[in-house]
Design an enzyme around this catalytic site. Structure first.
Site, PDB file in Angstrom:
ATOM      1  N   GLU A 127      24.106  48.886  11.150  1.00  0.00           N
ATOM      2  CA  GLU A 127      24.320  49.552  12.442  1.00  0.00           C
ATOM      3  C   GLU A 127      25.135  48.632  13.346  1.00  0.00           C
ATOM      4  O   GLU A 127      24.821  47.447  13.416  1.00  0.00           O
ATOM      5  CB  GLU A 127      22.997  49.889  13.131  1.00  0.00           C
ATOM      6  CG  GLU A 127      23.237  50.667  14.416  1.00  0.00           C
ATOM      7  CD  GLU A 127      21.948  50.996  15.191  1.00  0.00           C
ATOM      8  OE1 GLU A 127      20.861  50.549  14.798  1.00  0.00           O
ATOM      9  OE2 GLU A 127      22.080  51.700  16.194  1.00  0.00           O
ATOM     10  N   ALA A 269      15.700  43.720  15.764  1.00  0.00           N
ATOM     11  CA  ALA A 269      15.272  44.239  14.468  1.00  0.00           C
ATOM     12  C   ALA A 269      16.039  45.519  14.175  1.00  0.00           C
ATOM     13  O   ALA A 269      16.727  46.048  15.055  1.00  0.00           O
ATOM     14  CB  ALA A 269      13.779  44.537  14.479  1.00  0.00           C
ATOM     15  N   MET A 270      15.910  46.014  12.953  1.00  0.00           N
ATOM     16  CA  MET A 270      16.705  47.173  12.551  1.00  0.00           C
ATOM     17  C   MET A 270      15.882  48.124  11.691  1.00  0.00           C
ATOM     18  O   MET A 270      15.216  47.721  10.747  1.00  0.00           O
ATOM     19  CB  MET A 270      17.940  46.666  11.789  1.00  0.00           C
ATOM     20  CG  MET A 270      18.835  47.774  11.295  1.00  0.00           C
ATOM     21  SD  MET A 270      19.519  48.744  12.688  1.00  0.00           S
ATOM     22  CE  MET A 270      19.699  50.330  11.907  1.00  0.00           C
ATOM     23  N   ASN A 272      16.348  50.339   9.309  1.00  0.00           N
ATOM     24  CA  ASN A 272      16.813  50.887   8.030  1.00  0.00           C
ATOM     25  C   ASN A 272      15.694  51.658   7.342  1.00  0.00           C
ATOM     26  O   ASN A 272      14.557  51.223   7.305  1.00  0.00           O
ATOM     27  CB  ASN A 272      17.268  49.756   7.111  1.00  0.00           C
ATOM     28  CG  ASN A 272      18.044  48.700   7.838  1.00  0.00           C
ATOM     29  OD1 ASN A 272      19.106  48.975   8.350  1.00  0.00           O
ATOM     30  ND2 ASN A 272      17.485  47.504   7.940  1.00  0.00           N
ATOM     31  N   HIS A 304       8.421  49.896  17.653  1.00  0.00           N
ATOM     32  CA  HIS A 304       9.728  50.499  17.941  1.00  0.00           C
ATOM     33  C   HIS A 304      10.458  50.857  16.645  1.00  0.00           C
ATOM     34  O   HIS A 304      10.906  51.998  16.468  1.00  0.00           O
ATOM     35  CB  HIS A 304      10.553  49.518  18.775  1.00  0.00           C
ATOM     36  CG  HIS A 304      11.927  49.991  19.115  1.00  0.00           C
ATOM     37  ND1 HIS A 304      12.213  50.623  20.295  1.00  0.00           N
ATOM     38  CD2 HIS A 304      13.094  49.940  18.430  1.00  0.00           C
ATOM     39  CE1 HIS A 304      13.501  50.933  20.321  1.00  0.00           C
ATOM     40  NE2 HIS A 304      14.065  50.528  19.196  1.00  0.00           N
ATOM     41  N   GLU A 305      10.580  49.890  15.751  1.00  0.00           N
ATOM     42  CA  GLU A 305      11.327  50.155  14.511  1.00  0.00           C
ATOM     43  C   GLU A 305      10.611  51.201  13.668  1.00  0.00           C
ATOM     44  O   GLU A 305      11.241  52.068  13.068  1.00  0.00           O
ATOM     45  CB  GLU A 305      11.544  48.866  13.709  1.00  0.00           C
ATOM     46  CG  GLU A 305      12.209  47.724  14.480  1.00  0.00           C
ATOM     47  CD  GLU A 305      13.472  48.118  15.215  1.00  0.00           C
ATOM     48  OE1 GLU A 305      14.196  49.005  14.737  1.00  0.00           O
ATOM     49  OE2 GLU A 305      13.726  47.543  16.304  1.00  0.00           O
ATOM     50  N   HIS A 308      11.262  54.656  14.963  1.00  0.00           N
ATOM     51  CA  HIS A 308      12.602  55.155  14.636  1.00  0.00           C
ATOM     52  C   HIS A 308      12.584  56.028  13.383  1.00  0.00           C
ATOM     53  O   HIS A 308      13.506  56.820  13.168  1.00  0.00           O
ATOM     54  CB  HIS A 308      13.556  53.984  14.389  1.00  0.00           C
ATOM     55  CG  HIS A 308      14.324  53.530  15.601  1.00  0.00           C
ATOM     56  ND1 HIS A 308      14.919  54.395  16.480  1.00  0.00           N
ATOM     57  CD2 HIS A 308      14.626  52.275  16.052  1.00  0.00           C
ATOM     58  CE1 HIS A 308      15.543  53.697  17.419  1.00  0.00           C
ATOM     59  NE2 HIS A 308      15.384  52.414  17.195  1.00  0.00           N
TER      60      HIS A 308
END
Ligand code: PHE
Ligand code: ZN
Length: 876
Positions: A127, A269-270, A272, A304-305, A308
């Site tokens: 991203e 953080a992400m 995926n 949060h992640e 998502h």
């Protein structure tokens, strides 16, 4: 390499993709400098695309090895590959299989976008536009595809191989030292949610049973030896999964959920799909190494992640203009989660503090932009406080306007309608409008208009009629590209507090005000409240129901009253803060602090109130930051004068309330083993605030107390606050403690980050030299984003007097670092440069120095698009 001069991209120019990817098979042969990527794209012409359009795929820094269509190698004449694009001008059919082989160099990847290495491991960050650095692809969020990923690597080098979705196959590559794993993700997703990880990592395993009874294997992968520090993250993950089921009816949808902690990461953080990659700062915690803020940060970011998965992944964004669709909404969801896990009022206070510090400041400067921008040159520069924090406030306002039930109906409809799609803000808002029958067209201005609205409120009590009239006017200041604004819908939660401290009835005519919220919609508007037998004190914008700057005619006495009696805890906090702010503003402007008696009275009452919890007291008694005072002053700011006023007020409070603080300090002493829970953290917060006030004059006993706490602490919160107190004072204890701290935690990167930060924040003319020296320290590295942020980021963003030194040396130094960093990691460089966003508030001499530093950057040839964009907008 990217295009040198990126063009502006406009929301209005959105067109659906010409080609879709039905499914994609990826094959990675991991190698430190020559990783081979084979991508097989099942391309299909989009009936909604432009007729006869060529296939155009994005690429960045790729070595193209081979191309084939339906198995037949492609001659060089039938395609065009430039640095940024692969074009097939004459596609053979409306559906075909395109095979692309590329080579990428993960070791040389210092910008940490695409496939890169961290502590020897392989990981990816895609991203927003990192996937194009792995293979040629329609790298845009509205192209959703089913991904299957085969990863192959040397078994010694990378015993762990992780991908999105579920593991379907793994084994040895016969006759070699290599092994492989195949991961399949059944949920169609855009390329930005792709991830893989390969390396030597330790696994912390657990499991979760979903509401419908499906078992999910949970894994958190950390550096070997750090397993014990992943416990709190795992616990937060399980609580998040349960909470999303209970609060939003959302269940997890794969057999596995993995998190990998890495030490080199551009952001927090992400998300995926099924494979979240985290900055290890938001995973690893132990009482000895993590502060209470770290623990709550971990809980919030893990949540949060995870959240998502539904708001971002199952429903993604049509284009990057819609970033707040996933980010604002997901921040709102993580805030609500933390509020439910902790103290709701204290969480709200912390969130608003941060909103004002980061977002209001952004909104008031040259980088202001709408929650949904309409144009950008570099999307990486739009992961901002406005998109995230103000984006969350907009969702919160929607809930305030629609009520709990209406909000939930709208969310349910949104999930029902758009699951599996790439959606827009219009889709989101329509779900609420349709679910509740409300017209939300004016409300949508919150997404389109930048700038923080100003609400002017004055009240008139009519004793004979028993009425109280609130006259309200609103305006939104001009911001870049938006000279004029329309009135917004502002949900104003309020109460009318009677002389006994209790809320009086809130009636408009004969109708009670629903949920205590009135809607301000006009440029000027009056509300006549009835049935009042005494003059009330209005408690306005309760819970900070709208992200606005409120200007009211309340007197200092009214505020002392509200600080003591308001039924809304947020406004008790706010009343006290407002009294302090007014003193600080006058103090900074005139050089003399007005008599602080009202503040002392109010603060003393709060400190002594047995009904209030410690965390609340700590928030209420911590003075507004220098940044907030500067923002309130708005122009001709002298940061030294702000600092001096604040210091003088701290000394006043510390000395006049010494008895109360001494008692609070003693009462807050730990009993029993360390626990990171909110109540314990609150006790530590108040005790440490007391420590700071008691040492503010630098008196021998204050310093001695801090030194004693520093040495005896059994947790990082107590140790680092004691060290921060010592660091503010030019005493011999300071250097000794800094050295001791370094030696103790030398091998702990996340703790050494704190050590760098603390020194970068010292408000002393010697700090710039200290920071320059620290850049030469063996532990410093420009390659590690956490380290850069810890030292230079903290200096630029959290040391207003020294960054804005009168001689301009602070600005010049940060500009120099930005330029050096730009060739390595443009994103981190651009973020650092964004620290200049407040420069227009400064008095002329400092403003001139900042402008000169910005110009020097803007005029440097070969800038990244990231830094060029920030420099240009800052100077516009
Ligand atoms: N999408 C990430 C989040 O959860 C942020 C991010 C953006 C991370 C870009 C990496 C790169 O907010
Ligand atoms: Zn996010």
């Amino acid at each position: 390499m990217r295009d040198a001069e990126p063009k502006a991209i406009h929301l209005a120019d959105y067109r659906p993709p010409d080609w879709l990817v039905e499914k994609v098979d990826l094959d990675f042969a991991l190698h430190p400098s020559q990783t081979r990527v084979t991508a097989r794209l099942a391309l299909r012409r989009n009936p909604k695309g432009a007729a006869g359009a060529p296939v155009v795929l994005e690429g960045d820094d790729l070595t193209l090895v081979r191309l084939a269509i339906d198995g037949t190698p492609l001659a060089g004449s039938s395609f065009e590959a430039t640095g940024n694009r692969l074009t097939l001008a004459h596609p053979p059919a409306d559906a075909f299989l395109l095979e692309i082989e590329t080579l990428v160099d993960p070791t040389a990847n210092t910008q940490l976008m695409g496939l890169y290495r961290t502590s020897g491991n392989y990981c990816t960050q895609c991203e927003p536009e990192g996937f194009r650095r792995i293979t040629y692809y329609p790298d845009r969020p509205d192209v959703l595809s089913v991904f299957t990923t085969r990863i192959e690597a040397d078994k010694q080098e990378a015993p762990i191989l992780l991908g999105n979705g579920n593991l379907v196959e793994s084994g040895q590559v016969p006759g070699t030292s290599r092994h492989y794993a195949v991961w399949h993700d059944p949920w169609p997703k855009p390329s930005y949610l792709f991830a893989l990880v390969g390396g030597r990592l330790a696994k912390v395993a657990d499991s979760f049973v979903t509401a419908s009874g499906r078992k999910v294997e949970l894994g958190i992968y950390v550096e070997e030896g750090k397993e014990a520090r992943a416990g709190y993250a795992m616990d937060s993950l399980k609580r998040s999964m349960r909470w999303d089921e209970e609060a939003f009816g959302r269940e997890y949808d794969l057999d596995v959920f993995n998190i990998v902690a890495v030490s080199d990461f551009n952001m927090g953080a992400m998300e995926n799909k099924g494979l979240n990659v985290f900055n290890d700062k938001y995973v690893l915690a132990s009482p000895e190494t993590a502060t209470d803020a770290d623990y709550s940060g971990i809980e919030g970011v893990i949540a949060h992640e995870y959240f998502h998965n539904w708001t971002g992944n199952r429903i993604t964004c049509r284009d990057w203009f819609q970033l707040c669709l996933k980010e604002g909404l997901t921040v709102f969801r993580d805030q609500e989660f933390s509020s439910d896990q902790r103290s709701r009022p204290v969480k709200r206070i912390a969130d608003v503090r941060m909103l004002k510090a980061a977002q209001f400041t952004e909104d008031a400067g040259p980088l202001a932009h709408p929650v949904r921008p309409e144009t950008y040159r570099e999307i990486n520069n739009f992961y901002t406080a406005t998109v995230y924090e103000k984006g969350a406030e907009v969702v919160r306002m929607l809930k305030t306007l629609l009520g709990e039930e209406g909000f939930r109906k709208g969310m349910d409809l949104y999930f029902e309608r758009h699951d599996g799609e790439a959606a827009t803000i219009e889709d989101f808002v329509s779900s609420f409008a349709d679910a509740t029958g409300r017209d939300l067209s004016q409300f949508s201005l919150w997404y389109a208009q930048s700038g923080t609205p100003v609400l002017n409120v004055s009240g008139t009590y009519d004793e004979a009629a028993g009425t109280y009239r609130l006259d309200i006017s609103q305006s939104v200041p001009p911001t870049p590209g938006q000279p004029e604004k329309k009135p917004m819908v502002i949900p104003l939660a309020l109460g009318l507090v009677g002389p006994d401290g209790r809320d009086q009835p809130l009636m408009l005519g004969n109708t009670p005000v629903e949920r205590g919220v009135v809607e301000v919609k006009e440029a000027t508007q009056s509300f006549l409240f009835t049935g009042l037998d005494a003059r009330p004190v209005p408690s306005l914008n309760r819970g900070f129901s709208a992200p606005v700057n409120l200007v009211s005619d309340l007197t200092e006495a009214d505020r002392v009253f509200l600080a003591a009696h308001d039924a809304d805890p947020f406004n008790r906090f706010d009343a006290l803060q407002r009294i302090a702010l007014e003193l600080l503003k006058t103090g900074a402007r005139t050089g003399t602090l007005p008599a602080p008696d009202a503040l002392v009275t109010a603060a003393r009452a709060i400190l002594a109130d047995p009904a209030l919890d410690a965390a609340f007291k700590a928030q209420a008694l911590a003075l507004p930051g220098e940044g907030e005072v500067a923002r309130e002053l708005a122009r001709e700011v002298d940061p030294d004068a702000v600092f001096a006023a604040r210091k003088a007020l701290r000394v006043t409070l510390g000395t006049t309330l010494a008895e109360g603080f001494t008692a609070a300090y003693a009462a807050g002493a730990a009993s029993g083993a360390f626990s990171p829970d909110a109540a314990s953290a609150g006790r530590r917060a108040l005790r440490n605030l007391a420590l700071d006030y008691l040492a503010v004059t630098g008196s021998a006993d204050g310093i001695a107390r801090a030194k004693a706490q520093f040495e005896a602490a059994d947790n990082m919160t107590d140790r680092i606050t004691a060290l921060a107190v010592l660091a503010q004072h030019d005493v011999p204890e300071r250097e000794a403690a800094l050295d001791a701290f370094y030696r103790r935690f030398e091998r702990d990167a996340l703790v050494i980050d704190k050590w760098f930060t603390l020194q970068a924040q010292i408000a002393s003319p010697t700090t710039l030299d200290r920071v320059k020296d620290l850049m030469l320290h063996p532990a410093f590295s420009l390659a590690n984003p956490n380290r850069v942020r810890a030292l230079v980021g903290a200096f630029a963003a959290a040391n207003p007097t020294q960054f804005n030194r009168a001689d301009g040396e602070g600005h010049a130094f940060v500009a120099e670092v930005v330029l050096t960093l730009d060739s390595k990691n443009p994103q981190v460089a651009a973020r650092l440069l964004a620290s200049f966003k407040t420069f227009r508030q400064l008095e002329p001499a400092r403003r001139g120095h900042a402008e000169q530093a910005l110009r020097r950057i803007a005029e440097t040839p070969g800038l990244s698009p990231d830094v060029a964009d920030i420099a240009t907008r800052s100077l516009a």
